[in-house]
Design an enzyme around this catalytic site. Sequence first.
Site, PDB file in Angstrom:
ATOM      1  NE  ARG A 156      -4.239  -1.456   0.172  1.00 31.53           N
ATOM      2  CZ  ARG A 156      -5.343  -1.611   0.905  1.00 31.53           C
ATOM      3  NH1 ARG A 156      -5.626  -0.766   1.867  1.00 31.53           N
ATOM      4  NH2 ARG A 156      -6.177  -2.578   0.638  1.00 31.53           N
TER       5      ARG A 156
ATOM      6  NE  ARG B   4      -7.171   5.229   2.577  1.00 33.45           N
ATOM      7  CZ  ARG B   4      -7.989   4.334   3.133  1.00 33.45           C
ATOM      8  NH1 ARG B   4      -9.211   4.682   3.469  1.00 33.45           N
ATOM      9  NH2 ARG B   4      -7.578   3.109   3.381  1.00 33.45           N
TER      10      ARG B   4
ATOM     11  NE  ARG C  51      -9.484   9.506  -1.978  1.00 35.09           N
ATOM     12  CZ  ARG C  51      -9.724   9.116  -0.734  1.00 35.09           C
ATOM     13  NH1 ARG C  51      -9.813   7.831  -0.463  1.00 35.09           N
ATOM     14  NH2 ARG C  51      -9.830   9.989   0.231  1.00 35.09           N
TER      15      ARG C  51
ATOM     16  CG  ASP D 176      -8.865  -3.115  -4.537  1.00 35.71           C
ATOM     17  OD1 ASP D 176      -8.347  -2.467  -3.613  1.00 35.71           O
ATOM     18  OD2 ASP D 176      -9.619  -4.089  -4.340  1.00 35.71           O
TER      19      ASP D 176
ATOM     20  CE1 TYR E 292     -13.139  -7.396   1.147  1.00 32.28           C
ATOM     21  CE2 TYR E 292     -11.555  -9.075   0.520  1.00 32.28           C
ATOM     22  CZ  TYR E 292     -11.889  -7.961   1.278  1.00 32.28           C
ATOM     23  OH  TYR E 292     -10.983  -7.424   2.150  1.00 32.28           O
TER      24      TYR E 292
HETATM   25  O1  CP3 Z   1       0.192  -1.734  -2.476  1.00 29.98           O
HETATM   26  C1  CP3 Z   1      -0.125  -0.821  -3.291  1.00 29.98           C
HETATM   27  O2  CP3 Z   1       0.294   0.344  -3.204  1.00 29.98           O
HETATM   28  C2  CP3 Z   1      -0.970  -1.224  -4.494  1.00 29.98           C
HETATM   29  C3  CP3 Z   1      -2.347  -0.935  -4.432  1.00 29.98           C
HETATM   30  C4  CP3 Z   1      -3.302  -1.857  -3.698  1.00 29.98           C
HETATM   31  C5  CP3 Z   1      -4.561  -1.392  -3.251  1.00 29.98           C
HETATM   32  N1  CP3 Z   1      -5.271  -2.453  -2.791  1.00 29.98           N
HETATM   33  C6  CP3 Z   1      -5.019  -0.004  -3.328  1.00 29.98           C
HETATM   34  C7  CP3 Z   1      -6.114   0.430  -2.450  1.00 29.98           C
HETATM   35  C8  CP3 Z   1      -3.240  -3.229  -3.419  1.00 29.98           C
HETATM   36  C9  CP3 Z   1      -2.099  -4.216  -3.627  1.00 29.98           C
HETATM   37  C10 CP3 Z   1      -4.506  -3.596  -2.851  1.00 29.98           C
HETATM   38  C11 CP3 Z   1      -4.849  -4.978  -2.480  1.00 29.98           C
HETATM   39  C12 CP3 Z   1      -6.082  -5.231  -1.716  1.00 29.98           C
HETATM   40  N2  CP3 Z   1      -7.310  -4.660  -1.861  1.00 29.98           N
HETATM   41  C13 CP3 Z   1      -6.211  -6.248  -0.734  1.00 29.98           C
HETATM   42  C14 CP3 Z   1      -5.126  -7.214  -0.352  1.00 29.98           C
HETATM   43  C15 CP3 Z   1      -4.099  -6.599   0.502  1.00 29.98           C
HETATM   44  C16 CP3 Z   1      -4.489  -6.429   1.939  1.00 29.98           C
HETATM   45  O3  CP3 Z   1      -4.564  -5.260   2.350  1.00 29.98           O
HETATM   46  O4  CP3 Z   1      -4.680  -7.431   2.610  1.00 29.98           O
HETATM   47  C17 CP3 Z   1      -7.536  -6.215  -0.258  1.00 29.98           C
HETATM   48  C18 CP3 Z   1      -8.114  -7.102   0.830  1.00 29.98           C
HETATM   49  C19 CP3 Z   1      -8.225  -5.211  -0.986  1.00 29.98           C
HETATM   50  C20 CP3 Z   1      -9.667  -4.838  -0.898  1.00 29.98           C
HETATM   51  C21 CP3 Z   1      -9.813  -3.443  -0.468  1.00 29.98           C
HETATM   52  N3  CP3 Z   1      -9.520  -2.338  -1.243  1.00 29.98           N
HETATM   53  C22 CP3 Z   1     -10.249  -2.973   0.794  1.00 29.98           C
HETATM   54  C23 CP3 Z   1     -10.662  -3.859   1.950  1.00 29.98           C
HETATM   55  C24 CP3 Z   1     -10.218  -1.570   0.726  1.00 29.98           C
HETATM   56  C25 CP3 Z   1     -10.673  -0.598   1.759  1.00 29.98           C
HETATM   57  C26 CP3 Z   1      -9.739  -0.638   2.918  1.00 29.98           C
HETATM   58  C27 CP3 Z   1      -9.231   0.716   3.246  1.00 29.98           C
HETATM   59  O5  CP3 Z   1      -8.027   0.824   3.472  1.00 29.98           O
HETATM   60  O6  CP3 Z   1     -10.060   1.642   3.297  1.00 29.98           O
HETATM   61  C28 CP3 Z   1      -9.723  -1.199  -0.534  1.00 29.98           C
HETATM   62  C29 CP3 Z   1      -9.496   0.184  -1.018  1.00 29.98           C
HETATM   63  C30 CP3 Z   1      -8.110   0.539  -1.426  1.00 29.98           C
HETATM   64  N4  CP3 Z   1      -7.298  -0.228  -2.215  1.00 29.98           N
HETATM   65  C31 CP3 Z   1      -7.429   1.754  -1.136  1.00 29.98           C
HETATM   66  C32 CP3 Z   1      -6.192   1.709  -1.789  1.00 29.98           C
HETATM   67  C33 CP3 Z   1      -5.124   2.772  -1.830  1.00 29.98           C
HETATM   68  C34 CP3 Z   1      -7.982   2.917  -0.325  1.00 29.98           C
HETATM   69  C35 CP3 Z   1      -8.956   3.611  -1.232  1.00 29.98           C
HETATM   70  C36 CP3 Z   1      -9.073   5.078  -0.947  1.00 29.98           C
HETATM   71  O7  CP3 Z   1      -8.291   5.854  -1.507  1.00 29.98           O
HETATM   72  O8  CP3 Z   1      -9.976   5.432  -0.186  1.00 29.98           O
END
Ligand code: CP3
Length: 354
Positions: free
Chosen positions: A27, A31, A40, A77, A154
């Site tokens: 990640r 944010r 964003r 994602d 999911y």
């Molecule tokens: O690592 C990176 O920089 C690459 C980008 C990346 C994102 N999601 C961007 C993201 C990667 C590799 C993921 C994987 C992901 N997505 C996983 C597996 C990794 C882990 O964390 O276990 C999962 C379970 C998801 C599903 C997902 N996407 C969730 C549960 C959420 C919301 C959680 C939160 O932090 O609010 C997301 C949204 C998400 N994916 C964001 C980002 C940067 C936040 C979105 C925003 O800007 O509001």
Amino acid sequence: MTALKNDRFLRALLKQPVDVTPVWMMRQAGRYLPEYRASRAKAGDFMSLCMNPAFACEVTLQPLERYPLDAAILFSDILTVPDAMGLGLYFETGEGPRFRKTVTTLADIEALPIPDPQKDLGYVMDAVSTIRRELNGRVPLIGFAGSPWTLATYMVEGGSSKDFRKSKAMLYDNPHAMHLLLDKLAQSVTAYLNGQILAGAQAVQIFDSWGGSLSAAAYQEFSLAYMRKIVNGLIREHDGRKVPVILFTKGGGMWLESIADAGADALGLDWTCDIGEARRRVGSKVALQGNMDPTVLYANPNAIRQEVSNILASYGSGTGHVFNLGHGITPEVDPANAGAFIEAVHEMSAKYHQ
Ligand code: CP3
């Protein structure tokens, strides 16, 4: 293709000698960075960032402008795959991911298509090739996907879940239906990752974020078996270079030996296991990635340096270690602390590579 200027991430995954331990953060584009929040806002929302290759490229590169990271990771994602299977992904601000349609019956599962990476996920393939071009050989680009079990949770729950009530009920009530869903997801993820590799991803990581919620037996049957199937179907060499595969099961520390047997080049570790012990258990088979507790980044830079030093000492001398956090960096972290972390890894690891 442009020659890679910094390939220590790929070298460490393949256990070739490196000058210092490579580091990136799960990640890393997110944010906690004000420039990410600005992009964003400009794009409108998170999915618009993912679906527009120019925006996806912009935010992928942001952490690399700030820090001397050794890898970039595609901004996207894991839930793009179920979205392409027709579930209708959306994000409610502050609520995490949601699907318009959920999967509840065998008939729902039988009706799911296997997405074509070019036709149905072309925006991801375009993002990968755009990022590769803009990186211009600076560091390698990591592609990724979710594990079948993690994606299935999911799809069955309709979003995030604390207890996986519906997906685990399906696993025990109707294992045949769950296996069919997991098999379709394994086929989808294999094609999706191969598409990313052909578009320019130089390593790939499978995120099994919820494998650790399963019993030991269910983990083998419903999560690891399908990751093994994916690994067996991946393109392992492209453009004259090996494409390493990393498996990350959060909460998988008890099962490292069997995960190391799945055919991947490296295992991602969360922070609950000791990396030196993990090396003694599986270090002859695979490289290791991890594993600082992401909450250490809330502490001051001296405490961060101490924790980096402990993990480096625990792994010990030689290659085969990619430094990372044990899970994603969180939105509240001070970007200066992330910088202190990355600097500490490079500075303090040189003595382990002499
Ligand atoms: O690592 C990176 O920089 C690459 C980008 C990346 C994102 N999601 C961007 C993201 C990667 C590799 C993921 C994987 C992901 N997505 C996983 C597996 C990794 C882990 O964390 O276990 C999962 C379970 C998801 C599903 C997902 N996407 C969730 C549960 C959420 C919301 C959680 C939160 O932090 O609010 C997301 C949204 C998400 N994916 C964001 C980002 C940067 C936040 C979105 C925003 O800007 O509001």
